[in-house]
Scaffold this active site. Sequence first.
Site, PDB file in Angstrom:
ATOM      1  CE  LYS A 203     143.885  80.174   2.697  1.00  0.00           C
ATOM      2  NZ  LYS A 203     144.485  80.857   3.840  1.00  0.00           N
TER       3      LYS A 203
ATOM      4  N   GLY B  13     147.182  76.339   7.162  1.00  0.00           N
ATOM      5  CA  GLY B  13     148.609  76.102   6.967  1.00  0.00           C
ATOM      6  C   GLY B  13     149.206  76.809   5.760  1.00  0.00           C
ATOM      7  CG  PHE B  14     150.904  80.269   5.767  1.00  0.00           C
ATOM      8  CD1 PHE B  14     149.828  80.990   6.259  1.00  0.00           C
ATOM      9  CD2 PHE B  14     152.170  80.524   6.293  1.00  0.00           C
ATOM     10  CE1 PHE B  14     149.990  81.941   7.263  1.00  0.00           C
ATOM     11  CE2 PHE B  14     152.345  81.479   7.294  1.00  0.00           C
ATOM     12  CZ  PHE B  14     151.255  82.185   7.778  1.00  0.00           C
TER      13      PHE B  14
ATOM     14  CE  LYS C  60     146.349  89.256  10.445  1.00  0.00           C
ATOM     15  NZ  LYS C  60     145.519  88.816   9.303  1.00  0.00           N
TER      16      LYS C  60
ATOM     17  CE1 TYR D 299     137.628  84.454   5.227  1.00  0.00           C
ATOM     18  CE2 TYR D 299     139.852  84.340   6.060  1.00  0.00           C
ATOM     19  CZ  TYR D 299     138.829  83.789   5.333  1.00  0.00           C
ATOM     20  OH  TYR D 299     138.998  82.593   4.701  1.00  0.00           O
TER      21      TYR D 299
ATOM     22  CG  ASN E 162     142.358  78.985   9.764  1.00  0.00           C
ATOM     23  OD1 ASN E 162     143.419  78.598   9.235  1.00  0.00           O
ATOM     24  ND2 ASN E 162     142.258  80.142  10.423  1.00  0.00           N
ATOM     25  NE  ARG E 163     143.075  70.484  11.782  1.00  0.00           N
ATOM     26  CZ  ARG E 163     141.981  70.335  12.530  1.00  0.00           C
ATOM     27  NH1 ARG E 163     141.687  71.200  13.472  1.00  0.00           N
ATOM     28  NH2 ARG E 163     141.167  69.309  12.320  1.00  0.00           N
TER      29      ARG E 163
ATOM     30  CG  ASN F 284     146.692  77.283  11.664  1.00  0.00           C
ATOM     31  OD1 ASN F 284     146.417  76.642  12.678  1.00  0.00           O
ATOM     32  ND2 ASN F 284     145.898  78.222  11.176  1.00  0.00           N
ATOM     33  CB  THR F 285     153.393  77.960   9.838  1.00  0.00           C
ATOM     34  OG1 THR F 285     152.554  78.088   8.682  1.00  0.00           O
ATOM     35  CG2 THR F 285     154.803  77.602   9.383  1.00  0.00           C
TER      36      THR F 285
ATOM     37  CG  ASN G 135     146.943  85.857  12.347  1.00  0.00           C
ATOM     38  OD1 ASN G 135     145.976  85.202  11.969  1.00  0.00           O
ATOM     39  ND2 ASN G 135     148.086  85.883  11.665  1.00  0.00           N
TER      40      ASN G 135
ATOM     41  CB  SER H 171     149.623  81.898  10.903  1.00  0.00           C
ATOM     42  OG  SER H 171     148.921  80.671  10.786  1.00  0.00           O
TER      43      SER H 171
END
Length: 364
Positions: free
Chosen positions: A71, A119-120, A231, A337, A116-117, A194-195, A260, A192
Amino acid sequence: MRLYPTFFKVAFSWMDAELAHTLGFAGIRVLHRSGLGSVLSRFTRPDPGSAVEVMGLRFPSAFGLAAGFDKGATGTHALTDLGFGHVEIGTVTGQAQPGNPKPRLFRLIKDRAVINRMGFNNDGAAAVAPRVAATLQSLEEQALKTGLERPIVGVNIGKTKMVDLERAVGDYVTSTRALAPYADYLVVNVSSPNTPGLRQLQELDSLRPLLGAVREEADAVTGRHVPLLVKIAPDLADEDVRAVTQLALDVGLEGIVATNTTIAREGLGLRSTEDEVTACGAGGLSGRPVRRRSLEVLKMLRQHAGERLTLISVGGVTTPEDVIERLDAGADLVQGYTAFLYEGPFWAARINRGLKKAARRVRG
């Protein structure tokens, strides 16, 4: 005989998934710093005949590591030691942020999947940029020394959580200003789950000005044309996939990264129990269960875009046969990934060997 599955079961399967990732990544970086990474790369790197030219860039292999693993550009060179032809850093946001509360990463081992969560969580564009610059310099020096192709470094950017949607364009521009000068290519992440609200930016009325602003800023701060991609999510309806494809063509993007993670849970509960899935909670699902939809989206994109867009396919890729299937379906590049977590550090090397064998069969 493959030893890693046994090692994973003994060393990592019982451990919190995020802690296992942190320890594993730390081990990869230590190997690189010790000098053993360069020795290892002699056995893991792609065959010179596997290089491909995409978006005006020379990739040592069509197979690379998707955003999410590194990241903050803290171990990019170390990851290329393992045989990845490119590494996509990020997601990086305009401001540093801790991400969502832990626990936020969960394995569904029976399904070879992850929820996953995160959240960047990242250190922010200003902190990450000099690391990307240092990585590129290190990779350039290695390429000059070995005479081999330099691995490509992409950068994936997203929206800072605390920035509201009305100011999202400015936030992406901030990241672009800092990172575009060092990115071989740039990816705008609007997919994503998660945001909060991020996926609303996939709507055409929001996406068009966002991509236009990033394109303009990237050209302005670099003095060159940085390849720009967007993406997208696998959860887009088919008509929306086609609409985004047309938008990418209209605004002059180089390509699309598909796909994604998904908020759907189809395909789970067959191996993992319903209780195991429920216990993971909300978040984006990746790994084997998204394979079918990711492939469907890839085929739609290629059908609509023809050869006018670069397509990077990601989602449910595990074996060399999976990579070849994506390339045959129209992908220019393929990323993985989730399987990295299950297959171990020699995964990319196995993919590279499979691609080399397939190329030999074609030539033969």
